[in-house]
Design an enzyme around this catalytic site. Structure first.
Site, PDB file in Angstrom:
ATOM      1  N   LYS A 176       0.837  -1.193   0.000  1.00 12.35           N
ATOM      2  CA  LYS A 176       0.000   0.000   0.000  1.00 12.35           C
ATOM      3  C   LYS A 176       0.882   1.256   0.000  1.00 12.35           C
ATOM      4  O   LYS A 176       2.101   1.169  -0.023  1.00 12.35           O
ATOM      5  CB  LYS A 176      -0.960  -0.040   1.202  1.00 12.35           C
ATOM      6  CG  LYS A 176      -1.692  -1.379   1.342  1.00 12.35           C
ATOM      7  CD  LYS A 176      -2.489  -1.755   0.086  1.00 12.35           C
ATOM      8  CE  LYS A 176      -2.822  -3.235   0.014  1.00 12.35           C
ATOM      9  NZ  LYS A 176      -3.944  -3.683   0.779  1.00 12.35           N
TER      10      LYS A 176
HETATM   11  C1  LIG Z   1      -4.670  -4.960   1.148  1.00 17.48           C
HETATM   12  C2  LIG Z   1      -6.114  -4.849   1.297  1.00 17.48           C
HETATM   13  C3  LIG Z   1      -6.758  -5.296   2.456  1.00 17.48           C
HETATM   14  C4  LIG Z   1      -6.035  -6.036   3.560  1.00 17.48           C
HETATM   15  O1  LIG Z   1      -5.087  -5.247   4.191  1.00 17.48           O
HETATM   16  P1  LIG Z   1      -4.090  -5.894   5.292  1.00 17.48           P
HETATM   17  O2  LIG Z   1      -3.536  -4.707   5.984  1.00 17.48           O
HETATM   18  O3  LIG Z   1      -3.063  -6.677   4.526  1.00 17.48           O
HETATM   19  O4  LIG Z   1      -4.910  -6.750   6.176  1.00 17.48           O
HETATM   20  C5  LIG Z   1      -8.124  -5.104   2.568  1.00 17.48           C
HETATM   21  N1  LIG Z   1      -8.827  -4.507   1.589  1.00 17.48           N
HETATM   22  C6  LIG Z   1      -8.248  -4.076   0.443  1.00 17.48           C
HETATM   23  C7  LIG Z   1      -9.072  -3.385  -0.597  1.00 17.48           C
HETATM   24  C8  LIG Z   1      -6.872  -4.246   0.260  1.00 17.48           C
HETATM   25  O5  LIG Z   1      -6.317  -3.843  -0.887  1.00 17.48           O
END
Ligand SMILES: *Cc1c(COP(=O)(O)O)cnc(C)c1O
Length: 371
Positions: A176
């Protein structure tokens, strides 16, 4: 994606290690304050991941076993899983081909008499048209939760995404925009929900660990309901504070790189690139392109051509309803299926060089017919 980490993060973690307080404490509280301010949210509560944040969001929103929760299938699988964690049923809705996001129309179509919440996603950093969806859901008492896992640095109607949501969930996974290794955040408009989330993430303890340690003789704690351990650590929060200060620079760089890709893609027949919608701006967390029939090469062959040139691209966003875990839903989602089959995500990260990006564009040009 490659995370962008530097000496400042190293120093911040070292300082926490030297302080002796490594679990949830003052750094987490500071990260929450700074994050709420930067996202224009009233309250922020840090969690161990976005997945646990989504789980907690549904608990705090009052979603109960047997309820229906409308979610996009066109998302990382955690979005749908969160509904299952609280005993609810994820009901998959289709997305818009332009944005890859739920719309008021696709949400309306998926509502059932048992729907108590909708999770909308800013997929790949493209802001969802939240107001239009809330216009459908608010009068029905359906809580709209924004999964802004990919959304830090994107804007919606002139404000950060999530600022207009009752509840928004964020991710700090290295894929992210901001990273803490693993980590997440919830932001809330309502204080009562933030207070409950803060308690539930720490075993629903009446006295927080930080408060207990602040006094020599602490009051006895009580546990009024069954909570969770969804805490972030101060080690992670220290990294997050530094990362957050880099957000404007990271987003500016990503938008600059995205503009270079977009210009090149516009000149290639059969390709379409993700773009800012009318109501906001993208951080381009995932710079995806759609490969149309006019391109002359399909998605799999283009991925191979990129790989042969030493370029690591990725198939587009997954479709949860096609995974064995959710096959039983039996739902058909034409736009989701089209996007997941015909898109790929190009390499885009802060440190990418001009020549590396030019090599990607060269392969795209060779793969298709030139205008
Ligand atoms: C990456 C992601 C998640 C999960 O995030 P984590 O921090 O890895 O648990 C949830 N929703 C979306 C849309 C994502 O891209």
């Amino acid at each position: 994606m490659q995370p962008w980490l530097g000496d400042e993060e190293v120093e911040a973690v070292t300082e926490v290690l030297r302080s002796g307080w490594v679990a949830q404490g003052p750094r987490v509280a500071e990260f929450e304050r700074r994050f709420a301010a930067s996202q224009q949210a009233a309250h922020a509560v840090a969690t161990s991941s976005c997945t646990t944040a989504l789980h907690l969001a549904l608990v705090v929103a009052g979603v109960r076993p047997g309820d229906d929760v409308v979610v996009p299938s066109f998302s990382f699988i955690a979005t749908a899983n969160a509904a299952v964690y609280v005993g609810a049923r994820p009901v998959f809705a289709d997305v818009s081909v332009e944005t890859g996001n739920l719309t008021a129309a696709t949400v309306r179509e998926a509502l059932t008499p048992r729907t108590t919440a909708v999770i909308v996603v800013d997929q790949g950093g493209v802001p969802v048209d939240l107001d239009a969806i809330r216009e459908v859901c608010d009068p029905l008492g359906i809580v709209v939760i924004e999964d802004a896992a990919c959304g830090a640095g994107s804007t919606y109607r002139g404000r950060p995404v999530g600022a207009g949501a009752e509840i928004a969930a964020w991710s700090f996974h290295p894929r992210k925009i901001l990273t803490t290794g693993e980590g997440g955040m919830l932001t809330f408009a309502r204080e009562d929900r933030a207070v409950r989330a803060r308690k539930l993430r720490e075993h629903a303890m009446s006295v927080s660990a930080a408060d207990r340690h602040a006094s020599l003789v602490s009051p006895p704690e009580s546990y009024d309901e069954v909570g969770f351990n969804f805490r972030m650590t101060d080690l992670q929060a220290a990294v997050g504070i530094v990362q957050l200060s880099r957000l404007p620079e990271v987003v500016a760089r990503r938008r600059e790189l995205a503009a270079v890709y977009a210009k090149a893609v516009a000149d290639i027949d059969g390709l379409r690139a993700v773009a800012d919608p009318a109501w906001g701006t993208c951080n381009f967390q995932s710079f995806w392109i759609e490969i149309g029939s006019a391109y002359g090469t399909d998605r799999e062959d283009l991925l191979t051509a990129l790989a042969e040139a030493g370029i690591s691209a990725r198939r587009g966003i997954m479709a949860a309803h096609r995974q064995p875990a959710y096959e039983a839903s039996g739902v058909s989602l034409p736009v989701t299926e089209h996007l997941t089959d015909n898109t790929l995500i190009l390499p885009l990260f802060h440190q990418i060089s001009d020549s590396e990006q030019a090599r990607v564009i060269d392969v795209l040009r060779q793969g298709g017919a030139r205008r």
